[in-house]
Scaffold this active site. Structure first.
Site, PDB file in Angstrom:
ATOM      1  N   ALA A  87      12.945 -56.888  52.364  1.00  0.00           N
ATOM      2  CA  ALA A  87      14.254 -56.328  52.027  1.00  0.00           C
ATOM      3  C   ALA A  87      15.234 -56.783  53.096  1.00  0.00           C
ATOM      4  CB  ALA A  87      14.169 -54.810  51.987  1.00  0.00           C
ATOM      5  N   GLY A 107       9.176 -56.383  51.282  1.00  0.00           N
ATOM      6  CA  GLY A 107       9.570 -56.439  49.868  1.00  0.00           C
ATOM      7  C   GLY A 107       9.144 -57.725  49.185  1.00  0.00           C
ATOM      8  N   GLU A 117       5.651 -57.138  48.213  1.00  0.00           N
ATOM      9  CA  GLU A 117       5.708 -56.158  47.113  1.00  0.00           C
ATOM     10  C   GLU A 117       6.165 -56.815  45.810  1.00  0.00           C
ATOM     11  OE1 GLU A 117       8.137 -53.653  49.720  1.00  0.00           O
ATOM     12  OE2 GLU A 117       6.850 -51.985  49.143  1.00  0.00           O
ATOM     13  N   GLU A 143       6.694 -53.308  57.854  1.00  0.00           N
ATOM     14  CA  GLU A 143       7.748 -52.285  57.962  1.00  0.00           C
ATOM     15  C   GLU A 143       7.580 -51.362  59.164  1.00  0.00           C
ATOM     16  OE1 GLU A 143       6.088 -53.047  55.172  1.00  0.00           O
ATOM     17  OE2 GLU A 143       7.510 -53.343  53.541  1.00  0.00           O
TER      18      GLU A 143
HETATM   19  N1  COA Z   1      16.424 -59.260  56.305  1.00  0.00           N
HETATM   20  C1  COA Z   1      17.570 -59.855  56.693  1.00  0.00           C
HETATM   21  N2  COA Z   1      17.604 -61.060  57.270  1.00  0.00           N
HETATM   22  C2  COA Z   1      16.424 -61.703  57.475  1.00  0.00           C
HETATM   23  C3  COA Z   1      15.198 -61.134  57.101  1.00  0.00           C
HETATM   24  C4  COA Z   1      15.225 -59.863  56.484  1.00  0.00           C
HETATM   25  N3  COA Z   1      14.109 -59.256  56.068  1.00  0.00           N
HETATM   26  N4  COA Z   1      14.208 -61.984  57.459  1.00  0.00           N
HETATM   27  C5  COA Z   1      14.804 -63.046  58.005  1.00  0.00           C
HETATM   28  N5  COA Z   1      16.148 -62.880  58.023  1.00  0.00           N
HETATM   29  C6  COA Z   1      17.168 -63.794  58.542  1.00  0.00           C
HETATM   30  C7  COA Z   1      17.223 -63.790  60.049  1.00  0.00           C
HETATM   31  O1  COA Z   1      17.985 -62.714  60.532  1.00  0.00           O
HETATM   32  C8  COA Z   1      17.841 -65.129  60.306  1.00  0.00           C
HETATM   33  O2  COA Z   1      19.228 -65.025  60.051  1.00  0.00           O
HETATM   34  P1  COA Z   1      20.320 -65.689  61.073  1.00  0.00           P
HETATM   35  O3  COA Z   1      20.007 -67.162  61.061  1.00  0.00           O
HETATM   36  O4  COA Z   1      21.637 -65.343  60.472  1.00  0.00           O
HETATM   37  O5  COA Z   1      20.060 -65.061  62.400  1.00  0.00           O
HETATM   38  C9  COA Z   1      17.261 -66.004  59.213  1.00  0.00           C
HETATM   39  O6  COA Z   1      16.819 -65.114  58.207  1.00  0.00           O
HETATM   40  C10 COA Z   1      16.076 -66.827  59.680  1.00  0.00           C
HETATM   41  O7  COA Z   1      15.113 -65.951  60.222  1.00  0.00           O
HETATM   42  P2  COA Z   1      14.452 -66.137  61.670  1.00  0.00           P
HETATM   43  O8  COA Z   1      13.958 -64.796  62.134  1.00  0.00           O
HETATM   44  O9  COA Z   1      15.395 -66.856  62.569  1.00  0.00           O
HETATM   45  O10 COA Z   1      13.224 -67.095  61.316  1.00  0.00           O
HETATM   46  P3  COA Z   1      11.863 -67.248  62.132  1.00  0.00           P
HETATM   47  O11 COA Z   1      11.183 -68.420  61.572  1.00  0.00           O
HETATM   48  O12 COA Z   1      12.103 -67.192  63.582  1.00  0.00           O
HETATM   49  O13 COA Z   1      11.009 -65.921  61.751  1.00  0.00           O
HETATM   50  C11 COA Z   1      10.118 -64.254  60.257  1.00  0.00           C
HETATM   51  C12 COA Z   1      10.576 -65.723  60.435  1.00  0.00           C
HETATM   52  C13 COA Z   1       9.826 -64.035  58.785  1.00  0.00           C
HETATM   53  C14 COA Z   1       8.851 -63.995  61.073  1.00  0.00           C
HETATM   54  C15 COA Z   1      11.246 -63.288  60.733  1.00  0.00           C
HETATM   55  O14 COA Z   1      12.462 -63.700  60.121  1.00  0.00           O
HETATM   56  C16 COA Z   1      11.011 -61.860  60.397  1.00  0.00           C
HETATM   57  O15 COA Z   1      10.209 -61.209  61.049  1.00  0.00           O
HETATM   58  N6  COA Z   1      11.733 -61.327  59.402  1.00  0.00           N
HETATM   59  C17 COA Z   1      11.685 -59.944  59.044  1.00  0.00           C
HETATM   60  C18 COA Z   1      10.406 -59.628  58.300  1.00  0.00           C
HETATM   61  C19 COA Z   1      10.347 -58.142  57.963  1.00  0.00           C
HETATM   62  O16 COA Z   1      10.277 -57.291  58.816  1.00  0.00           O
HETATM   63  N7  COA Z   1      10.364 -57.847  56.653  1.00  0.00           N
HETATM   64  C20 COA Z   1      10.284 -56.500  56.157  1.00  0.00           C
HETATM   65  C21 COA Z   1      11.634 -55.920  55.990  1.00  0.00           C
HETATM   66  S1  COA Z   1      11.545 -54.236  55.426  1.00  0.00           S
END
Ligand code: COA
Length: 259
Positions: free
Chosen positions: A66, A111, A114, A134
Site C-alpha cells: 500500500a 498489499g 495480498e 507491515e
Molecule cells: N509506498 C510508497 N512508496 C513506496 C513504497 C510504498 N509501499 N515502496 C516503495 N516506494 C517508493 C520509495 O519511497 C521510493 O520513492 P522515491 O524515489 O520518491 O523516494 C521508490 O518507491 C523506490 O523505492 P526505494 O525504497 O528507493 O527502492 P529500494 O530498491 O531501495 O527498496 C523496497 C525496495 C521494496 C525494499 C523498499 O522500497 C520498501 O521497503 N518498500 C516498502 C515495503 C513495505 O513496507 N510495504 C508494505 C506497506 S504497508
C-alpha cells in the site's frame, strides 16, 4: 478503459492490467485500488474478456505494498475504511468467475502480496520477492493478508512471515505453495498467457463453478460441499455441458459458448 494508474490491453480475450507507478514500485494508493476494482468489473461484464492477468510496470516490482505516503494522519476509523476498500476490491478479484492470474514480476510486499494472493493463480519471475512487512511500520496487513496467507501456505509459515516481516524468494514461495510457477522474467507474461489458453479451451460456465466451489471452502458459515452440489447441478442446465458431452461422444473438440 482509461485509467490514471493502470495500463490495460486485451489480447486473445485476455485483459492484461499493468499497475503503472514504477517510480513508486507500483505502490497501491487508494485510487489504484479503486481502478483495479473497476478493471476487474470490466472483465466480469464483458463477454469478450475470458480472463485477466495482473502485473506491475518495470522489472523491479509487482507491487511494493500500500502507498505508505497515504497513511500519514489517518485515524483508526479511516484506517478501517482503507482496509475495507482494499478487502472489497481483492474479494471482488477472488470471486470473479473468470480466472485472474498474478504475473509477479518483482517485489510483492504487503498489499502486493495480498493482491497476488487474491488472484486465482500466481506465476512469479525469478527475481520476485514476497513478504508481509507491515509490522516494521507498526501495522498489520489489512487487505486480507492474515487470512489468505494461512490458506495458501498454512499457519506455521504465515505466522512467521507476518511476525518477522521477512521476505522470501520466488523459489521459497514455490516450495511453500504460494506460487504455481517460477519462470525467467522474460517468459512471465507468455507463461500466464499459456495457462489462460489452456483454461480458455474449457467451459466458461464450468470454470465459474470451480471458482465458486473452491472459494466456498474458505467462506465462513458456507458449506462448500453443498455449494459444490449446487454448482454441479447447475452445469446440467448449460449449453456448455451439452456441447462438452456431445463433443466427447462425437470424438471432436468442444466449442464452448459460455452459455
Ligand atoms: N509506498 C510508497 N512508496 C513506496 C513504497 C510504498 N509501499 N515502496 C516503495 N516506494 C517508493 C520509495 O519511497 C521510493 O520513492 P522515491 O524515489 O520518491 O523516494 C521508490 O518507491 C523506490 O523505492 P526505494 O525504497 O528507493 O527502492 P529500494 O530498491 O531501495 O527498496 C523496497 C525496495 C521494496 C525494499 C523498499 O522500497 C520498501 O521497503 N518498500 C516498502 C515495503 C513495505 O513496507 N510495504 C508494505 C506497506 S504497508
Amino acid at each position: 478503459m482509461e485509467f490514471k494508474n493502470l495500463l490495460t490491453k486485451i489480447e486473445n480475450g485476455i485483459l492484461t492490467v499493468t499497475i503503472n507507478r514504477a517510480d513508486k514500485l507500483n505502490a497501491l494508493n487508494k485510487e489504484t485500488v479503486s481502478e483495479i476494482h473497476q478493471a476487474i468489473n470490466y472483465a466480469k461484464e464483458h463477454v469478450d474478456v475470458k480472463g485477466v492477468i495482473i502485473t506491475g510496470a518495470g522489472p523491479k516490482a509487482f507491487v511494493a505494498g500500500a502507498d505508505i505516503s497515504e497513511f500519514t494522519g489517518l485515524t483508526p476509523a479511516e484506517g478501517m475504511g482503507m482496509a475495507q476498500a482494499g478487502q472489497d476490491a481483492f474479494k471482488f478479484i477472488e470471486n470473479c468467475h473468470k480466472p485472474v492470474i498474478a504475473a509477479v514480476n518483482g517485489f510483492a510486499l504487503g498489499g502486493g502480496c495480498e493482491l497476488a494472493m487474491s488472484c486465482h493463480l500466481r506465476v512469479a519471475s525469478e527475481n520476485a520477492k514476497f513478504g508481509q512487512p507491515e509490522v516494521s511500520l507498526g501495522l498489520i496487513a489489512g487487505y486480507g493478508g492474515t487470512q489468505r496467507l494461512i490458506q495458501l501456505v498454512g499457519k506455521t509459515k504465515a505466522m512467521e512471515m507476518h511476525l518477522t516481516g521477512d521476505m522470501i524468494t520466488a523459489e521459497q514461495a514455490l516450495f511453500l505453495g504460494l506460487v504455481n510457477y517460477v519462470v525467467p522474467q522474460a517468459e512471465l507474461i507468455v507463461r500466464c498467457m499459456e495457462i489462460h489458453e489452456r483454461i480458455k479451451s474449457k467451459s466458461p460456465k464450468a470454470i465459474g463453478g470451480v471458482i465458486t466451489s473452491i472459494n466456498a471452502y474458505f467462506t465462513e458459515k458456507i458449506d462448500g460441499y453443498q455449494v459444490e452440489i449446487e454448482e454441479f447441478g447447475k452445469c446440467f442446465g448449460t449449453e456448455d455441458f451439452k456441447e462438452g458431452t456431445t463433443a466427447f461422444m462425437e470424438k471432436r473438440k468442444p466449442n464452448f459458448t459460455g452459455k
